[in-house]
Design a protein around this motif. Structure first.
Motif, PDB file in Angstrom:
ATOM      1  N   GLY A  48     -21.116 -26.845 -11.641  1.00  0.00           N
ATOM      2  CA  GLY A  48     -21.304 -27.758 -12.767  1.00  0.00           C
ATOM      3  C   GLY A  48     -22.198 -27.148 -13.833  1.00  0.00           C
ATOM      4  N   THR A  49     -23.222 -26.416 -13.414  1.00  0.00           N
ATOM      5  CA  THR A  49     -24.128 -25.754 -14.345  1.00  0.00           C
ATOM      6  C   THR A  49     -23.401 -24.677 -15.131  1.00  0.00           C
ATOM      7  N   GLN A  50     -22.539 -23.908 -14.461  1.00  0.00           N
ATOM      8  CA  GLN A  50     -21.775 -22.865 -15.159  1.00  0.00           C
ATOM      9  C   GLN A  50     -20.814 -23.476 -16.168  1.00  0.00           C
ATOM     10  N   GLU A  51     -20.151 -24.570 -15.778  1.00  0.00           N
ATOM     11  CA  GLU A  51     -19.237 -25.232 -16.723  1.00  0.00           C
ATOM     12  C   GLU A  51     -19.994 -25.776 -17.925  1.00  0.00           C
ATOM     13  N   ALA A  52     -21.154 -26.374 -17.688  1.00  0.00           N
ATOM     14  CA  ALA A  52     -21.957 -26.908 -18.793  1.00  0.00           C
ATOM     15  C   ALA A  52     -22.399 -25.787 -19.729  1.00  0.00           C
ATOM     16  N   TYR A  53     -22.760 -24.641 -19.159  1.00  0.00           N
ATOM     17  CA  TYR A  53     -23.157 -23.496 -19.975  1.00  0.00           C
ATOM     18  C   TYR A  53     -22.009 -23.070 -20.881  1.00  0.00           C
ATOM     19  N   LEU A  54     -20.802 -22.961 -20.310  1.00  0.00           N
ATOM     20  CA  LEU A  54     -19.632 -22.592 -21.118  1.00  0.00           C
ATOM     21  C   LEU A  54     -19.363 -23.617 -22.209  1.00  0.00           C
ATOM     22  N   ASP A  55     -19.442 -24.882 -21.848  1.00  0.00           N
ATOM     23  CA  ASP A  55     -19.164 -25.950 -22.812  1.00  0.00           C
ATOM     24  C   ASP A  55     -20.128 -25.940 -23.991  1.00  0.00           C
ATOM     25  N   ASN A  56     -21.330 -25.395 -23.786  1.00  0.00           N
ATOM     26  CA  ASN A  56     -22.341 -25.400 -24.842  1.00  0.00           C
ATOM     27  C   ASN A  56     -22.444 -24.081 -25.606  1.00  0.00           C
ATOM     28  N   MET A  57     -21.591 -23.106 -25.278  1.00  0.00           N
ATOM     29  CA  MET A  57     -21.619 -21.836 -26.010  1.00  0.00           C
ATOM     30  C   MET A  57     -21.044 -22.030 -27.411  1.00  0.00           C
ATOM     31  N   SER A  58     -21.626 -21.333 -28.368  1.00  0.00           N
ATOM     32  CA  SER A  58     -21.146 -21.458 -29.749  1.00  0.00           C
ATOM     33  C   SER A  58     -19.754 -20.841 -29.887  1.00  0.00           C
ATOM     34  N   THR A  59     -19.036 -21.291 -30.892  1.00  0.00           N
ATOM     35  CA  THR A  59     -17.695 -20.783 -31.167  1.00  0.00           C
ATOM     36  C   THR A  59     -17.731 -19.280 -31.438  1.00  0.00           C
ATOM     37  N   GLY A  60     -18.727 -18.829 -32.171  1.00  0.00           N
ATOM     38  CA  GLY A  60     -18.838 -17.406 -32.494  1.00  0.00           C
ATOM     39  C   GLY A  60     -19.016 -16.545 -31.258  1.00  0.00           C
ATOM     40  N   ILE A  61     -19.852 -17.000 -30.339  1.00  0.00           N
ATOM     41  CA  ILE A  61     -20.067 -16.243 -29.101  1.00  0.00           C
ATOM     42  C   ILE A  61     -18.778 -16.223 -28.285  1.00  0.00           C
ATOM     43  N   CYS A  62     -18.110 -17.368 -28.185  1.00  0.00           N
ATOM     44  CA  CYS A  62     -16.843 -17.434 -27.437  1.00  0.00           C
ATOM     45  C   CYS A  62     -15.815 -16.481 -28.017  1.00  0.00           C
ATOM     46  N   GLN A  63     -15.712 -16.424 -29.335  1.00  0.00           N
ATOM     47  CA  GLN A  63     -14.751 -15.537 -29.981  1.00  0.00           C
ATOM     48  C   GLN A  63     -15.086 -14.075 -29.699  1.00  0.00           C
ATOM     49  N   TYR A  64     -16.368 -13.737 -29.766  1.00  0.00           N
ATOM     50  CA  TYR A  64     -16.790 -12.355 -29.501  1.00  0.00           C
ATOM     51  C   TYR A  64     -16.455 -11.953 -28.068  1.00  0.00           C
ATOM     52  N   ILE A  65     -16.802 -12.795 -27.115  1.00  0.00           N
ATOM     53  CA  ILE A  65     -16.523 -12.498 -25.707  1.00  0.00           C
ATOM     54  C   ILE A  65     -15.020 -12.392 -25.482  1.00  0.00           C
ATOM     55  N   ALA A  66     -14.255 -13.323 -26.052  1.00  0.00           N
ATOM     56  CA  ALA A  66     -12.798 -13.310 -25.882  1.00  0.00           C
ATOM     57  C   ALA A  66     -12.192 -12.021 -26.437  1.00  0.00           C
ATOM     58  N   GLU A  67     -12.665 -11.579 -27.602  1.00  0.00           N
ATOM     59  CA  GLU A  67     -12.150 -10.342 -28.199  1.00  0.00           C
ATOM     60  C   GLU A  67     -12.475  -9.125 -27.331  1.00  0.00           C
ATOM     61  N   SER A 121     -15.220   1.629 -20.347  1.00  0.00           N
ATOM     62  CA  SER A 121     -15.532   0.577 -19.390  1.00  0.00           C
ATOM     63  C   SER A 121     -16.172  -0.582 -20.145  1.00  0.00           C
ATOM     64  N   LEU A 122     -16.025  -1.776 -19.585  1.00  0.00           N
ATOM     65  CA  LEU A 122     -16.665  -2.970 -20.124  1.00  0.00           C
ATOM     66  C   LEU A 122     -17.731  -3.375 -19.125  1.00  0.00           C
ATOM     67  N   ASN A 123     -18.955  -3.507 -19.598  1.00  0.00           N
ATOM     68  CA  ASN A 123     -20.072  -3.878 -18.738  1.00  0.00           C
ATOM     69  C   ASN A 123     -20.571  -5.262 -19.136  1.00  0.00           C
ATOM     70  N   ILE A 124     -20.583  -6.165 -18.162  1.00  0.00           N
ATOM     71  CA  ILE A 124     -21.049  -7.528 -18.378  1.00  0.00           C
ATOM     72  C   ILE A 124     -22.214  -7.757 -17.430  1.00  0.00           C
ATOM     73  N   SER A 125     -23.372  -8.104 -17.972  1.00  0.00           N
ATOM     74  CA  SER A 125     -24.533  -8.417 -17.147  1.00  0.00           C
ATOM     75  C   SER A 125     -25.091  -9.772 -17.555  1.00  0.00           C
ATOM     76  N   ILE A 126     -25.396 -10.580 -16.554  1.00  0.00           N
ATOM     77  CA  ILE A 126     -26.037 -11.866 -16.791  1.00  0.00           C
ATOM     78  C   ILE A 126     -27.338 -11.849 -16.003  1.00  0.00           C
ATOM     79  N   SER A 127     -28.442 -12.100 -16.695  1.00  0.00           N
ATOM     80  CA  SER A 127     -29.753 -12.172 -16.063  1.00  0.00           C
ATOM     81  C   SER A 127     -30.328 -13.555 -16.292  1.00  0.00           C
ATOM     82  N   TYR A 128     -31.174 -13.955 -15.408  1.00  0.00           N
ATOM     83  CA  TYR A 128     -31.823 -15.261 -15.515  1.00  0.00           C
ATOM     84  C   TYR A 128     -33.320 -15.059 -15.638  1.00  0.00           C
ATOM     85  N   LEU A 129     -33.916 -15.598 -16.689  1.00  0.00           N
ATOM     86  CA  LEU A 129     -35.352 -15.487 -16.868  1.00  0.00           C
ATOM     87  C   LEU A 129     -36.067 -16.431 -15.912  1.00  0.00           C
ATOM     88  N   HIS A 130     -37.300 -16.039 -15.509  1.00  0.00           N
ATOM     89  CA  HIS A 130     -38.042 -16.971 -14.673  1.00  0.00           C
ATOM     90  C   HIS A 130     -38.857 -17.874 -15.524  1.00  0.00           C
TER      91      HIS A 130
END
Length: 130
Positions: A48-67, A121-130
């Protein structure tokens, strides 16, 4: 395609399944990236947290990632997904969700036996701040 968990293993299994498709099937599958959020929800088991994160991403970020995904996956280049559970604490902005996303396409030129070879290669990294 079967839904897989959005984890390094799940992403790699999914990419392998995509690359097993013929060219027309792969391109047809990638057309869905025009709606990145729904494409992700259709292909990955998300919390649910991951879906909420996606739902709140800006259109510009979504377009960049999709491209980036489209060009990389269409070219069948290696995709490296790294999920880090903690990162060095950094100053955060108000309403910051505590996630850092690093998306980079890397090209290397290698000369082997007097022949130039290019590796992408495409490198995708997701980090979580404490």
């Amino acid at each position: 395609m079967e839904k897989l968990p959005f984890t390094p293993m799940g992403v790699q299994t999914f990419v392998n399944a995509l690359y097993a498709l013929d060219e027309d099937e792969l391109l047809a599958e990638l057309e869905g990236l025009a709606d990145l959020v729904n494409w992700m929800k259709e292909h990955f088991l998300l919390s649910g947290t991951q879906e909420a994160y996606l739902d709140n991403m800006s259109t510009g970020i979504c377009q960049y990632i999709a491209e980036m995904l489209h060009s990389s996956l269409a070219g069948r280049i290696p995709v490296n997904f790294n999920q880090v559970n903690s990162a060095v604490a950094r100053p955060t902005a108000v309403n910051d969700d505590g996630k850092l996303l690093d998306l980079s396409k890397k090209s290397e030129a290698v000369i082997i036996n007097n022949q130039l070879s290019k590796r992408d290669s495409l490198n995708i990294s997701i980090s979580y701040l404490h």
